[in-house]
Structure formats: C-alpha cells, structure tokens
Design an enzyme around this catalytic site. Structure first.
Site, PDB file in Angstrom:
ATOM      1  N   LYS A 189      35.037  -7.256  26.341  1.00 18.59           N
ATOM      2  CA  LYS A 189      34.847  -5.812  26.503  1.00 18.59           C
ATOM      3  C   LYS A 189      33.353  -5.537  26.356  1.00 18.59           C
ATOM      4  CE  LYS A 189      34.448  -2.239  24.086  1.00 18.59           C
ATOM      5  NZ  LYS A 189      33.428  -1.569  24.915  1.00 18.59           N
ATOM      6  N   GLU A 265      27.703 -10.263  14.690  1.00 15.47           N
ATOM      7  CA  GLU A 265      26.233 -10.212  14.829  1.00 15.47           C
ATOM      8  C   GLU A 265      25.902  -8.726  14.831  1.00 15.47           C
ATOM      9  OE1 GLU A 265      24.650 -13.058  14.969  1.00 15.47           O
ATOM     10  OE2 GLU A 265      26.372 -14.335  15.428  1.00 15.47           O
ATOM     11  N   CYS A 300      17.840  -5.737  18.187  1.00 14.18           N
ATOM     12  CA  CYS A 300      18.414  -5.889  16.839  1.00 14.18           C
ATOM     13  C   CYS A 300      17.395  -6.439  15.852  1.00 14.18           C
ATOM     14  CB  CYS A 300      19.636  -6.786  16.891  1.00 14.18           C
ATOM     15  SG  CYS A 300      19.301  -8.383  17.647  1.00 14.18           S
ATOM     16  N   GLU A 399      18.730   1.825  10.412  1.00 14.08           N
ATOM     17  CA  GLU A 399      18.357   1.299  11.728  1.00 14.08           C
ATOM     18  C   GLU A 399      18.257   2.474  12.714  1.00 14.08           C
ATOM     19  OE1 GLU A 399      21.267  -1.070  13.950  1.00 14.08           O
ATOM     20  OE2 GLU A 399      19.623  -2.335  14.635  1.00 14.08           O
TER      21      GLU A 399
HETATM   22  P1  NAD Z   1      28.063  -0.339  18.697  1.00 12.83           P
HETATM   23  O1  NAD Z   1      28.493  -0.967  17.436  1.00 12.83           O
HETATM   24  O2  NAD Z   1      28.120   1.120  18.827  1.00 12.83           O
HETATM   25  O3  NAD Z   1      28.948  -0.911  19.921  1.00 12.83           O
HETATM   26  C1  NAD Z   1      29.045  -2.301  20.144  1.00 12.83           C
HETATM   27  C2  NAD Z   1      30.345  -2.581  20.869  1.00 12.83           C
HETATM   28  O4  NAD Z   1      31.422  -2.256  19.999  1.00 12.83           O
HETATM   29  C3  NAD Z   1      30.539  -1.752  22.144  1.00 12.83           C
HETATM   30  O5  NAD Z   1      31.150  -2.549  23.136  1.00 12.83           O
HETATM   31  C4  NAD Z   1      31.473  -0.652  21.669  1.00 12.83           C
HETATM   32  O6  NAD Z   1      32.255  -0.099  22.698  1.00 12.83           O
HETATM   33  C5  NAD Z   1      32.325  -1.406  20.673  1.00 12.83           C
HETATM   34  N1  NAD Z   1      33.012  -0.545  19.686  1.00 12.83           N
HETATM   35  C6  NAD Z   1      32.601   0.648  19.196  1.00 12.83           C
HETATM   36  N2  NAD Z   1      33.527   1.141  18.343  1.00 12.83           N
HETATM   37  C7  NAD Z   1      34.533   0.242  18.296  1.00 12.83           C
HETATM   38  C8  NAD Z   1      35.792   0.187  17.609  1.00 12.83           C
HETATM   39  N3  NAD Z   1      36.195   1.168  16.805  1.00 12.83           N
HETATM   40  N4  NAD Z   1      36.562  -0.903  17.786  1.00 12.83           N
HETATM   41  C9  NAD Z   1      36.172  -1.919  18.599  1.00 12.83           C
HETATM   42  N5  NAD Z   1      35.019  -1.910  19.301  1.00 12.83           N
HETATM   43  C10 NAD Z   1      34.198  -0.845  19.142  1.00 12.83           C
HETATM   44  O7  NAD Z   1      26.591  -0.895  19.006  1.00 12.83           O
HETATM   45  P2  NAD Z   1      25.668  -0.607  20.259  1.00 12.83           P
HETATM   46  O8  NAD Z   1      25.119   0.773  20.148  1.00 12.83           O
HETATM   47  O9  NAD Z   1      26.361  -0.994  21.504  1.00 12.83           O
HETATM   48  O10 NAD Z   1      24.514  -1.694  20.044  1.00 12.83           O
HETATM   49  C11 NAD Z   1      23.465  -1.495  19.150  1.00 12.83           C
HETATM   50  C12 NAD Z   1      23.718  -2.264  17.865  1.00 12.83           C
HETATM   51  O11 NAD Z   1      23.895  -3.648  18.157  1.00 12.83           O
HETATM   52  C13 NAD Z   1      22.532  -2.207  16.924  1.00 12.83           C
HETATM   53  O12 NAD Z   1      22.989  -1.992  15.621  1.00 12.83           O
HETATM   54  C14 NAD Z   1      21.908  -3.593  17.062  1.00 12.83           C
HETATM   55  O13 NAD Z   1      21.140  -3.993  15.951  1.00 12.83           O
HETATM   56  C15 NAD Z   1      23.104  -4.437  17.282  1.00 12.83           C
HETATM   57  N6  NAD Z   1      22.765  -5.724  17.891  1.00 12.83           N
HETATM   58  C16 NAD Z   1      22.840  -6.846  17.118  1.00 12.83           C
HETATM   59  C17 NAD Z   1      22.486  -8.082  17.651  1.00 12.83           C
HETATM   60  C18 NAD Z   1      22.565  -9.346  16.821  1.00 12.83           C
HETATM   61  O14 NAD Z   1      22.515 -10.428  17.385  1.00 12.83           O
HETATM   62  N7  NAD Z   1      22.688  -9.250  15.506  1.00 12.83           N
HETATM   63  C19 NAD Z   1      22.077  -8.164  18.979  1.00 12.83           C
HETATM   64  C20 NAD Z   1      22.033  -7.001  19.743  1.00 12.83           C
HETATM   65  C21 NAD Z   1      22.386  -5.779  19.184  1.00 12.83           C
END
Ligand code: NAD
Length: 496
Positions: A189, A265, A300, A399
C-alpha cells in the site's frame, strides 16, 4: 540527463495508471471510489486513483496467500527467481526516465534527485537482493554426533508493505526487493500522496516473469486500506516506513489481530554537531545545508537540529546562510532546481505552523520563513533557519518534515552529546570534527541508528538503514533487511 524542455515534452506524453494491481492485472476499487492525485507544482489533477479499502485488501490477501501456498514463487528454484528479479531491474532501468518523471510529478521532488539518487538506488537494491537469492546457505548446528540439526531459512508468507511519499519508488524498493528475494508474496500500500510509480513497477514485474499474485499494489488511505492490512489475520509480517505516530498504531493493530511481526522505519529529528576542531567550515556548512534542505526537508534523516561550538558560531552561520541560499525553489522538472514544492497543502501548512510557533516561542529568524503561497502556483516553502532556539520549543522537539532548521550552541563535547540525545527519536546524526578520537567517541555515545562523520546521508545497498528509539526497530538494505523477511526453522534428526 534530459533538458528542462525534454522533461516537459515527456510530461505531456506520459500515461499514468489509476487502478489497483491485483493478480497480475489492473482493477478498479470494489467500491468504485477514487481520490485525486495532484501535481504539487501546479496543483493540476494527474489521475483519479482507485481508493482501495477492506474489500480490496481481502481479495488481494487471498490472491497473495494462494500464490504463496502454490509455491509458484516461494518454491521456485533460487537461480530462476534471481533471473526474474534481475530482468525486472533491467526493465526498470529501461524505463528510468519515465519512473523518475512519475515521482517528480506525483510529489514534487527535483528531477535531478530522481535521476541521480532515487531511481539508480532502487535498481541497485533490486539487483543486490536478487544476487543474494542463490547465495543463501543453511547451517548445520554442532550438536552431539547422534543427531543432525539443520537450521534453514524460509519465507514468511504474505508480507504487507506500507510506505510514505517522500522517496516513493526508493522506499518501496528497499522493502519489496528483499521481501520478494526471500520468496514471500507482497501486498503493497503506497502512500495516497504518491502511489503512481508503484503501479508502473508492478506492471513491469509481470513483464519480467514474476508470477501473478506475488506482487499486488493497493492504492488507498491509511485509515482504510492500511488499517485493514495491519489487522488482517492472513498477513504474517508488516513492513512499514512512515511517521512514528502511525508506527505506534500498527503495533497496536498487530496486537489486536494475529501478533504479526511489525518492522518499523519511522520519523526523525536528527542532530548535526559541528565541533570547533572542524577543519573545513565551508564543507561543514554545505553539509549542514544539504542535511536540512535536500528534498525540501522531506527527509526522515533531515538534520533539523544543529549544534555548533559557540567559539565558531559566527563564522559558521555566515557560511551556512550562504550555503542555504543555493536552495532556490523552482519547477522540479528543471534539472537545475534544487528545491521543489512540498508534497501538498497540508504539509505546507504544517511547515508554517511550526515557523509560527518558533517565532512565538522567541527563536530568531535568520533566513526565509515567509509564506508566499498563492493558489494554483504550487506548495513552495522557503529554506528557513532559526537561531536562539532551545529544547523547550516545540519546533525543536517535533519532526517538521520541511526545510526548517533550529540552530543552537554548545561549549563542551559532553554538552553536545547530551543535547543530541535529548530527543524521542534516534535515526541519524552528522558529526563534523577533525579529531579522529572524538569522531569515534561521539559516534559511540550518540543514540542513533546511523552516524555520518564529516558528511551526511551517504549510503549504499550493502549498509543497513534504520533507527532506534521512536525512529523504529527495523533495518532496510543489506543482509540485515533480507534476514527480516525470513523465518528460521530447525529440523532435528536422530541418527540412532
Ligand atoms: P505517515 O505515517 O502519515 O504515512 C505512512 C504510510 O502509512 C502511508 O502509506 C499512510 O497511508 C499509511 N497510514 C497512515 N495511517 C495509517 C493507519 N492508521 N493504518 C495503516 N496505515 C496507515 O507518514 P508520511 O507522511 O507518509 O511520511 C512521512 C514520515 O515518514 C516522516 O515521519 C518520516 O520521517 C518518515 N520516514 C521514515 C523513513 C525511515 O527510513 N525511517 C524514511 C522515509 C520517511
């Protein structure tokens, strides 16, 4: 690299998918619902995308489970599996410009970054994982001679992969490459904010010979499709990249359902430490600017907290502000552009909410910070630097995921380490020093999954990527990622 005009011409001819990919073919969502994929550069509609939910999750999961149980992929000869993944990598390479353009249109990242980092890194991850497939041996334990104890690695079954939008193709590939190499079936997804490239690579996988049902893609929202995946009883493992808030929810969903493994992650608030023995202040300033302004700060491992030794603060700040001025916003299709728009209006609003809170808390604005947004002109934010920041301020602790840097000072090494570690996160850290012993000493004491010395953000498929504390529990890339997608079995045979 194509010219700006050539990228614009390619944009006018590109065709984008807008349906889920299940069992080797495109299909609308069961509900018929869609959501809009918007180009953040001009806010135009790219496609109306199928919005999958629990009904689609149930179908995709039964397809993926059947594919796994049939052994069509999980039990295929390793050499054959390797060749299919290699062919897939070749096809992705043959379509690299199209994929680079797709992610740039979808989320606003500069085309230069896509061409030079995201696409080659994704291909590398796939090729490296493919190469591992026929090099994995089992073990025989040194038990007493009356027994034979075999230790083997098996695939896990159906793996759900949930990814963010900031490096759409790369974050997907860092997970699906090792998970597929290990023999699992996948339901991906992608983020609802950037789902397009995932659908195109799924189509290419089928062309490369990946059997139907082994790799399925469900575009949709987190609270619908994502939650349904995380609660599903036939999914054995969930691999996630995204925010720490959602990461915590996924652990709860796993506990409420089948205790599936959850590899996380998550977010970061990484520190950059600049010591007074840092020989090349110019290089440190350019590194610190890259660490917060690359990809509009939507990274991130962005070093959004900077600690500089008080004795070099003035000289360093002058160099930093100069380096930051190189991050001029523009159309991400122009290869010269270093900063594109934020992914959407909500993200732009978040950035400005934190800028307002920094001002209200008394931080001093040293660069940028002005809201220039005009409807229809793209979600651009300025490179922004605050000084006189402190750990009491919300924008220093949370963040932001945007181009906003907090600068603070320190006087001793102990103080620098204590400040760096005073965070719920522990993803990356960047240390600038010319003292080898200090570099080792400080790196050892930093509560961080990754430390860069005299650089920031460098990596390789052979090196793990991941964090500690609220930044997660898993690792992408390298053998350590592949290991996550296998189960250990031991078989004890009596020889008596
Ligand atoms: P997010 O957590 O809002 O969404 C990430 C994914 O989770 C999306 O596909 C979203 O649809 C899904 N999601 C959201 N709510 C959910 C739920 N209740 N159940 C299941 N899935 C759900 O994050 P974002 O805005 O897409 O990305 C930014 C974040 O990602 C930042 O915090 C960033 O630091 C992190 N990030 C981490 C890494 C790493 O390797 N540690 C790499 C890239 C981004």
């Amino acid at each position: 690299m194509k010219t700006y005009q050539e990228w614009q011409a390619l944009r006018d001819t590109i065709s984008l998918h807008s349906e889920a990919y299940i069992n080797g073919g495109f299909t609308p969502a069961q509900s018929g619902e869609t959501f809009d994929c918007i180009n953040p550069t001009d806010e135009s509609l790219l496609v109306k995308m199928a919005s999958c939910d629990e009904a689609d999750v149930n179908i995709a999961t039964s397809v993926a489970k059947a594919a796994f149980k049939s052994g069509v992929w999980s039990n295929m000869a390793p050499g054959k599996r390797k060749r299919i993944l290699q062919k897939w990598a070749d096809l992705i390479e043959a379509h690299q410009d199209e994929l680079a353009l797709t992610d740039t249109l979808d989320m606003g990242k500069s085309i230069s970054e896509m061409v030079n980092i995201d696409v080659p890194d994704s291909i590398d991850a796939l090729r490296w994982s493919a190469e591992c497939i026929d090099k994995l041996y089992g073990e025989i334990a040194p038990t007493n001679p009356n027994n034979l104890a075999l230790i083997s690695r098996e695939p896990l079954g159906v793996v759900a992969v949930i990814t963010p939008w900031n490096y759409p193709l790369m974050m997907v590939m860092w997970k699906i490459a090792p998970a597929l190499a290990a023999g699992n079936s996948i339901i991906l997804k992608p983020s609802e904010k950037a789902p397009l490239s995932a659908l195109r690579i799924a189509e290419l996988a089928t062309q490369a010979g990946l059997p139907n049902g082994v790799f399925n893609v469900l575009p949709g929202f987190g609270h619908t499709a994502g939650k349904a995946l995380a609660l599903h009883h036939d999914i054995g493992t969930l691999a996630f990249t995204g925010s720490s808030r959602v990461a915590g929810m996924l652990m709860q969903y796993a506990g409420q359902s089948n205790m599936k493994r959850v590899w996380l992650e998550a977010g970061g608030k990484s520190p950059c430490l600049v010591f007074d023995d840092c020989k090349d202040i110019q290089a440190a300033a350019e590194g610190a600017a890259a660490a917060i302004f690359t990809n509009q700060g939507e990274v991130c491992i962005a070093c959004s907290r900077l600690y500089v030794h008080s004795s070099i603060k003035e000289e360093f700040m002058a160099a930093l502000i100069n380096a930051a001025k190189a991050y001029v916003s523009g159309d991400p299709l122009d290869p010269k552009t270093k900063m594109g728009p934020m992914v959407d209006k909500a993200q732009l609003d978040t950035v400005h909410r934190f800028i307002d809170s920094a001002l209200a808390d008394g931080a001093t604005l040293a660069l940028g910070g002005v809201r220039e947004y005009q409807a229809g002109q793209g979600f651009y934010a300025q490179p922004t630097i605050f000084t006189d920041a402190s750990h009491k301020m919300e924008f220093v602790r949370e963040e932001i995921f945007g181009p906003v840097l907090a600068v603070m000072t320190f006087d001793t090494e102990e103080e620098a380490i204590a400040l760096a570690n005073d965070s719920q996160y522990g993803l990356g850290a960047s240390v600038w020093t010319n003292d080898l012993a200090r570099a080792h000493r400080v790196s050892r004491l930093l509560e961080s999954g990754m430390v860069w010395v005299n650089t920031w953000g460098d990596g390789d498929t052979t090196v793990p990527f991941g964090g500690v504390k609220a930044s997660g529990n898993g690792r992408d890339k390298s053998w350590h990622a592949l290991e996550k997608y296998t189960e250990i079995k031991n078989t004890w045979i009596s020889l008596k």
